[in-house]
Design an enzyme around this catalytic site. Structure first.
Site, PDB file in Angstrom:
ATOM      1  N   TYR A   1      73.982  14.695  69.210  1.00 52.29           N
ATOM      2  CA  TYR A   1      75.028  14.515  68.196  1.00 52.29           C
ATOM      3  C   TYR A   1      76.385  14.619  68.893  1.00 52.29           C
ATOM      4  CZ  TYR A   1      76.383  13.674  63.430  1.00 52.29           C
ATOM      5  OH  TYR A   1      76.856  13.076  62.303  1.00 52.29           O
ATOM      6  N   LEU A   2      76.576  13.724  69.835  1.00 52.05           N
ATOM      7  CA  LEU A   2      77.673  13.818  70.793  1.00 52.05           C
ATOM      8  C   LEU A   2      79.038  13.582  70.154  1.00 52.05           C
ATOM      9  CD1 LEU A   2      76.010  11.814  73.692  1.00 52.05           C
ATOM     10  CD2 LEU A   2      75.924  14.279  73.257  1.00 52.05           C
TER      11      LEU A   2
ATOM     12  N   GLU B   1      83.576  13.889  71.372  1.00 53.21           N
ATOM     13  CA  GLU B   1      84.478  13.658  72.492  1.00 53.21           C
ATOM     14  C   GLU B   1      84.414  14.786  73.526  1.00 53.21           C
ATOM     15  OE1 GLU B   1      87.013  11.399  74.761  1.00 53.21           O
ATOM     16  OE2 GLU B   1      85.930  10.834  72.926  1.00 53.21           O
TER      17      GLU B   1
ATOM     18  N   HIS C   1      81.646  16.387  74.498  1.00 52.28           N
ATOM     19  CA  HIS C   1      80.545  16.013  75.390  1.00 52.28           C
ATOM     20  C   HIS C   1      80.956  14.871  76.321  1.00 52.28           C
ATOM     21  CE1 HIS C   1      78.176  17.539  71.781  1.00 52.28           C
ATOM     22  NE2 HIS C   1      77.708  18.293  72.759  1.00 52.28           N
TER      23      HIS C   1
ATOM     24  N   GLN D   1      83.875  24.880  77.922  1.00 50.65           N
ATOM     25  CA  GLN D   1      84.327  26.263  77.833  1.00 50.65           C
ATOM     26  C   GLN D   1      84.383  26.790  76.402  1.00 50.65           C
ATOM     27  OE1 GLN D   1      87.985  26.659  80.056  1.00 50.65           O
ATOM     28  NE2 GLN D   1      86.968  26.315  82.017  1.00 50.65           N
TER      29      GLN D   1
ATOM     30  N   ASP E   1      81.825  27.151  74.599  1.00 52.05           N
ATOM     31  CA  ASP E   1      80.711  28.102  74.669  1.00 52.05           C
ATOM     32  C   ASP E   1      80.936  28.995  75.892  1.00 52.05           C
ATOM     33  OD1 ASP E   1      78.643  27.074  72.541  1.00 52.05           O
ATOM     34  OD2 ASP E   1      79.416  25.297  73.552  1.00 52.05           O
TER      35      ASP E   1
ATOM     36  N   GLN F   1      78.167  31.450  77.067  1.00 49.31           N
ATOM     37  CA  GLN F   1      77.080  30.672  77.655  1.00 49.31           C
ATOM     38  C   GLN F   1      77.424  30.263  79.092  1.00 49.31           C
ATOM     39  OE1 GLN F   1      74.836  27.271  75.636  1.00 49.31           O
ATOM     40  NE2 GLN F   1      76.342  26.141  76.831  1.00 49.31           N
TER      41      GLN F   1
ATOM     42  N   SER G   1      79.412  19.929  67.288  1.00 50.77           N
ATOM     43  CA  SER G   1      78.466  19.134  66.494  1.00 50.77           C
ATOM     44  C   SER G   1      78.326  19.701  65.087  1.00 50.77           C
ATOM     45  CB  SER G   1      77.104  19.091  67.190  1.00 50.77           C
ATOM     46  OG  SER G   1      77.212  18.473  68.456  1.00 50.77           O
TER      47      SER G   1
END
Length: 281
Positions: free
Chosen positions: A32-33, A35, A37, A148, A150, A153, A186
């Protein structure tokens, strides 16, 4: 663009191409890309001669009450976007390709993952580390790109590759924001028009914390309190956490010295949104 579903076929395809690890850049996604991504894909293409993107909604990182079944998916749209960007290989495994029915091995990071999102999503980072290490083993890239937004993560994965001697450089890329300042996600698709207005309190609060910091406020509790105050205006947003922590090891700090991250997680309707800002003295 080549599309492959079987993990074994990925390795064989790369072997046939005669590629070595240093030539391969990798962008792992859950699809569910947006900008954000695509900005990772573009950087990957700039820095590597062969660009691989994966799309896999990883069940291992979703808790029992989280949105695995409802997580947005549109493979045809995603693959068209990636083809337009000039991606060389799209790896799109099925769940049964990634996890055997009696799958029983996980990768666990024991320190950085305890805080922030990890405190509210038990097992989440075990799922992230496990799937990312599996993807690294399949694709065998030299570099991998993560957003960044996330932030936790990103730090957990950097620690994982350091501790396990994984020969992949984990590269963090800047947060991409929409025209109104909301960090791209997303899950933004879940938001109604009214909920989106509520969600804008998140970047607003982070910007105010940055302004106060630049004006001389270094006290962590005061900055956290100001962010909470802005987020708590009205009743459309449910704060999960507001925390300022060391930017590298995510440990607690009382006063800002050096580089820190101020991170927020909040629910707007059913959407759990995260965002952050780096502050550095």
């Amino acid at each position: 663009m080549k599309i492959i579903k079987e993990p074994s076929e990925v390795r064989e395809y790369i072997r046939q191409k005669g590629l070595n690890r240093e030539e391969i850049g990798f962008v792992p996604t859950m699809g569910y890309l947006h900008e954000g991504h695509l900005s990772l894909v573009r950087r990957c293409k700039q820095e590597n001669s062969f660009c691989v993107v994966s799309i896999f909604v990883n069940p291992l990182q979703f808790g029992p009450s989280e949105d695995l079944a409802a997580y947005p998916r549109d493979f045809d749209r995603d693959s068209a976007l990636l083809e337009k960007e000039g991606v060389d290989l799209l790896f799109a495994p099925r769940e049964e390709d990634m996890y055997y029915p009696d799958f029983s091995t996980v990768v666990k990071e024991n320190k950085l993952s305890r805080y922030m999102c990890g405190a509210f999503r038990p097992g989440h980072f075990d799922g992230v580390c496990t799937v990312v290490l599996k993807l690294f083993n399949i694709v065998q890239p030299g570099r991998a790109y993560f957003g960044q937004k996330d932030y936790q993560q990103l730090q957990v994965l950097k620690r994982m590759v350091r501790d396990l001697n994984v020969p992949v450089e984990v590269i963090g890329c800047p947060i991409v924001r929409d025209h109104d300042g909301l960090a791209l996600s997303s899950r933004n698709v879940y938001l109604t028009e009214e909920q989106r207005k509520e969600a804008l309190k998140i970047p607003k609060a982070l910007e105010e914390a940055e302004r106060l910091f630049k004006s001389g406020v270094k006290d962590v509790k005061a900055l956290e309190a100001k962010v909470r105050e802005i987020l708590s205006e009205g009743d459309g947003l449910k704060v999960q956490y507001v925390e300022i922590r060391d930017a590298e090891n995510l440990e607690e700090v009382n006063e800002i010295k050096g580089k820190v991250v101020i991170a927020v997680a909040a629910y707007v309707g059913k959407a759990r949104l995260i965002d952050n800002k780096i502050l550095e003295s």
